[in-house]
Design a protein around this motif. Structure first.
Motif, PDB file in Angstrom:
ATOM      1  N   GLN A   1       0.846  -1.185   0.000  1.00  0.00           N
ATOM      2  CA  GLN A   1       0.000   0.000   0.000  1.00  0.00           C
ATOM      3  C   GLN A   1       0.887   1.243   0.000  1.00  0.00           C
ATOM      4  O   GLN A   1       1.799   1.384   0.796  1.00  0.00           O
ATOM      5  CB  GLN A   1      -0.898   0.004   1.233  1.00  0.00           C
TER       6      GLN A   1
ATOM      7  N   TYR B   1      -0.031   4.575   0.459  1.00  0.00           N
ATOM      8  CA  TYR B   1      -0.372   5.567   1.473  1.00  0.00           C
ATOM      9  C   TYR B   1      -0.656   4.888   2.805  1.00  0.00           C
ATOM     10  O   TYR B   1      -1.618   4.146   2.925  1.00  0.00           O
ATOM     11  CB  TYR B   1      -1.604   6.369   1.050  1.00  0.00           C
ATOM     12  N   ASP B   2       0.185   5.142   3.800  1.00  0.00           N
ATOM     13  CA  ASP B   2      -0.021   4.584   5.133  1.00  0.00           C
ATOM     14  C   ASP B   2      -1.083   5.424   5.837  1.00  0.00           C
ATOM     15  O   ASP B   2      -0.863   6.609   6.089  1.00  0.00           O
ATOM     16  CB  ASP B   2       1.280   4.609   5.921  1.00  0.00           C
ATOM     17  N   PRO B   3      -2.237   4.856   6.180  1.00  0.00           N
ATOM     18  CA  PRO B   3      -3.313   5.637   6.794  1.00  0.00           C
ATOM     19  C   PRO B   3      -3.031   6.064   8.230  1.00  0.00           C
ATOM     20  O   PRO B   3      -3.825   6.775   8.829  1.00  0.00           O
ATOM     21  CB  PRO B   3      -4.513   4.690   6.728  1.00  0.00           C
ATOM     22  N   ASN B   4      -1.885   5.674   8.789  1.00  0.00           N
ATOM     23  CA  ASN B   4      -1.545   6.026  10.169  1.00  0.00           C
ATOM     24  C   ASN B   4      -0.805   7.354  10.297  1.00  0.00           C
ATOM     25  O   ASN B   4      -0.588   7.827  11.415  1.00  0.00           O
ATOM     26  CB  ASN B   4      -0.706   4.913  10.795  1.00  0.00           C
TER      27      ASN B   4
ATOM     28  N   CYS C   1       4.765   7.821   3.267  1.00  0.00           N
ATOM     29  CA  CYS C   1       3.815   8.441   4.196  1.00  0.00           C
ATOM     30  C   CYS C   1       4.163   8.004   5.616  1.00  0.00           C
ATOM     31  O   CYS C   1       3.515   7.125   6.185  1.00  0.00           O
ATOM     32  CB  CYS C   1       2.386   8.040   3.849  1.00  0.00           C
TER      33      CYS C   1
ATOM     34  N   ASN D   1      -1.701  13.508   3.506  1.00  0.00           N
ATOM     35  CA  ASN D   1      -2.051  12.150   3.119  1.00  0.00           C
ATOM     36  C   ASN D   1      -3.554  12.076   2.868  1.00  0.00           C
ATOM     37  O   ASN D   1      -4.351  12.273   3.783  1.00  0.00           O
ATOM     38  CB  ASN D   1      -1.648  11.183   4.240  1.00  0.00           C
TER      39      ASN D   1
ATOM     40  N   TYR E   1      -5.383   9.591   2.514  1.00  0.00           N
ATOM     41  CA  TYR E   1      -5.986   8.408   3.127  1.00  0.00           C
ATOM     42  C   TYR E   1      -5.736   8.323   4.625  1.00  0.00           C
ATOM     43  O   TYR E   1      -5.908   7.273   5.225  1.00  0.00           O
ATOM     44  CB  TYR E   1      -5.464   7.138   2.447  1.00  0.00           C
ATOM     45  N   PHE E   2      -5.338   9.447   5.233  1.00  0.00           N
ATOM     46  CA  PHE E   2      -5.087   9.467   6.669  1.00  0.00           C
ATOM     47  C   PHE E   2      -6.376   9.184   7.426  1.00  0.00           C
ATOM     48  O   PHE E   2      -7.391   9.848   7.224  1.00  0.00           O
ATOM     49  CB  PHE E   2      -4.504  10.813   7.085  1.00  0.00           C
ATOM     50  N   ALA E   3      -6.345   8.185   8.289  1.00  0.00           N
ATOM     51  CA  ALA E   3      -7.513   7.804   9.091  1.00  0.00           C
ATOM     52  C   ALA E   3      -7.451   8.563  10.411  1.00  0.00           C
ATOM     53  O   ALA E   3      -6.776   8.145  11.344  1.00  0.00           O
ATOM     54  CB  ALA E   3      -7.522   6.301   9.326  1.00  0.00           C
TER      55      ALA E   3
END
Length: 76
Positions: free
Chosen positions: A15, A17-20, A37, A59, A61-63
């Motif tokens: 993946q 983009y790291d969502p963290n 990321c 990012n 896709y940042f959660a």
């Protein structure tokens, strides 16, 4: 049939983009580039990008913790 399934399977990619983490850096190079990321702030990323062909950005896709995703109105 098993051999055909194994040959048809494509390799998996990691993946991008790291969502963290909220900030990413895109590093440009002649042979291609990469996206990393793993930054907690734009300032941290900018320090890493300094002097290189690179760009920092949020990012997509940042959660975010505690963030609730809303459903668009009229869509059920």
């Amino acid at each position: 049939m098993t051999i055909a399934a194994a040959l048809a399977a494509s390799p998996l990619r990691a993946q991008t983009y790291d969502p963290n983490y909220p900030v990413c850096i895109q590093i440009y190079s002649i042979g291609g580039g990469r996206i990393d990321c793993s930054f907690t702030s734009l300032a941290q990323c900018a320090a890493s990008a300094s002097g290189r062909a690179a760009q920092c950005y949020d990012n997509p896709y940042f959660a975010q913790p505690g963030r609730k995703l809303s459903r668009p109105r009229g869509v059920y």
